[in-house]
Motif scaffolding. Structure first.
Motif, PDB file in Angstrom:
ATOM      1  N   LYS A 269       0.913  -1.571   0.227  1.00 18.66           N
ATOM      2  CA  LYS A 269      -0.016  -0.166  -0.186  1.00 18.66           C
ATOM      3  C   LYS A 269       1.163   0.998   0.028  1.00 18.66           C
ATOM      4  O   LYS A 269      -0.002   2.318  -0.399  1.00 18.66           O
ATOM      5  N   ARG A 270       1.571   1.128   0.559  1.00 13.64           N
ATOM      6  CA  ARG A 270       2.800   2.080   0.521  1.00 13.64           C
ATOM      7  C   ARG A 270       3.787   2.796  -0.894  1.00 13.64           C
ATOM      8  O   ARG A 270       3.739   3.835  -1.297  1.00 13.64           O
ATOM      9  N   ALA A 271       3.897   1.074  -1.377  1.00 19.23           N
ATOM     10  CA  ALA A 271       4.663   1.687  -2.227  1.00 19.23           C
ATOM     11  C   ALA A 271       3.194   2.656  -3.726  1.00 19.23           C
ATOM     12  O   ALA A 271       3.613   3.535  -4.103  1.00 19.23           O
ATOM     13  N   VAL A 272       2.442   1.939  -3.648  1.00 22.55           N
ATOM     14  CA  VAL A 272       1.070   2.435  -4.202  1.00 22.55           C
ATOM     15  C   VAL A 272       0.952   3.923  -3.785  1.00 22.55           C
ATOM     16  O   VAL A 272       1.048   4.928  -5.099  1.00 22.55           O
ATOM     17  N   LEU A 273       0.763   3.705  -2.905  1.00 21.58           N
ATOM     18  CA  LEU A 273       0.629   5.345  -2.588  1.00 21.58           C
ATOM     19  C   LEU A 273       1.589   6.518  -2.715  1.00 21.58           C
ATOM     20  O   LEU A 273       1.066   7.435  -2.783  1.00 21.58           O
ATOM     21  N   GLY A 274       2.754   5.655  -2.521  1.00 16.99           N
ATOM     22  CA  GLY A 274       3.438   6.564  -2.537  1.00 16.99           C
ATOM     23  C   GLY A 274       3.961   7.253  -4.564  1.00 16.99           C
ATOM     24  O   GLY A 274       4.782   8.135  -5.103  1.00 16.99           O
TER      25      GLY A 274
END
Length: 157
Positions: A2-7
């Motif tokens: 989720k963090r990678a997509v959000l970033g």
């Protein structure tokens, strides 16, 4: 994950914002240049014929002191370049869009006068398309008809 997509979404949004900011700065400078540019047509006549008795062709003369006119020989002896630009302030930005849609953009009148002057000098009359057209309208043709109606004073020189 989720963090990678959000970033990635955040970086994409920032990148998009920077691109829009840079393009808006460029478009404002381009709009100012376009407002002051000369609109030109090449007429297949000698300069003496275009400025008969020192008078401008009638469509341009109708605009009077609202335009600046330039007449010079075309390169290579291929007729005469007739140019004009509005002296009044030309709208920019959102007011430009509204002025064009309302038919109040001074460049529209200049373009129309140049086109009509070219027609008068080369053929002796202002040529207009046949109305109504002799073809059956199609869905694509209706869209084209709407675009042509909205183009009112624009057209190609």
């Amino acid at each position: 994950m989720k963090r990678a997509v959000l970033g990635a979404v955040s970086l994409g949004g920032i990148g998009l914002g920077v691109m829009r900011w840079r393009s808006s700065r460029r478009s404002k400078a381009r709009t100012r240049r376009e407002a002051a540019r000369w609109l030109m047509v090449t007429i297949n006549r000698r300069p003496e014929e275009v400025l008969a008795e020192g008078r401008l062709p009638e469509p341009l003369a109708r605009l009077g002191d609202t335009v600046e006119v330039r007449v010079r020989e075309a390169p290579g002896g291929r007729g005469t370049e007739l140019g004009a630009r509005p002296l009044a302030g030309v709208p920019t930005g959102a007011t430009q869009v509204l002025a064009r849609l309302g038919g109040e953009d001074p460049r529209q009148a200049v373009r129309r006068a140049l086109r009509e002057s070219k027609c008068l000098m080369e053929t002796g009359e202002v040529l207009l398309p046949d109305a109504p057209p002799r073809t059956r309208p199609t869905p694509a043709g209706r869209i084209l008809d709407l675009a042509v109606q909205r183009a009112g004073g624009e057209g190609r020189l």
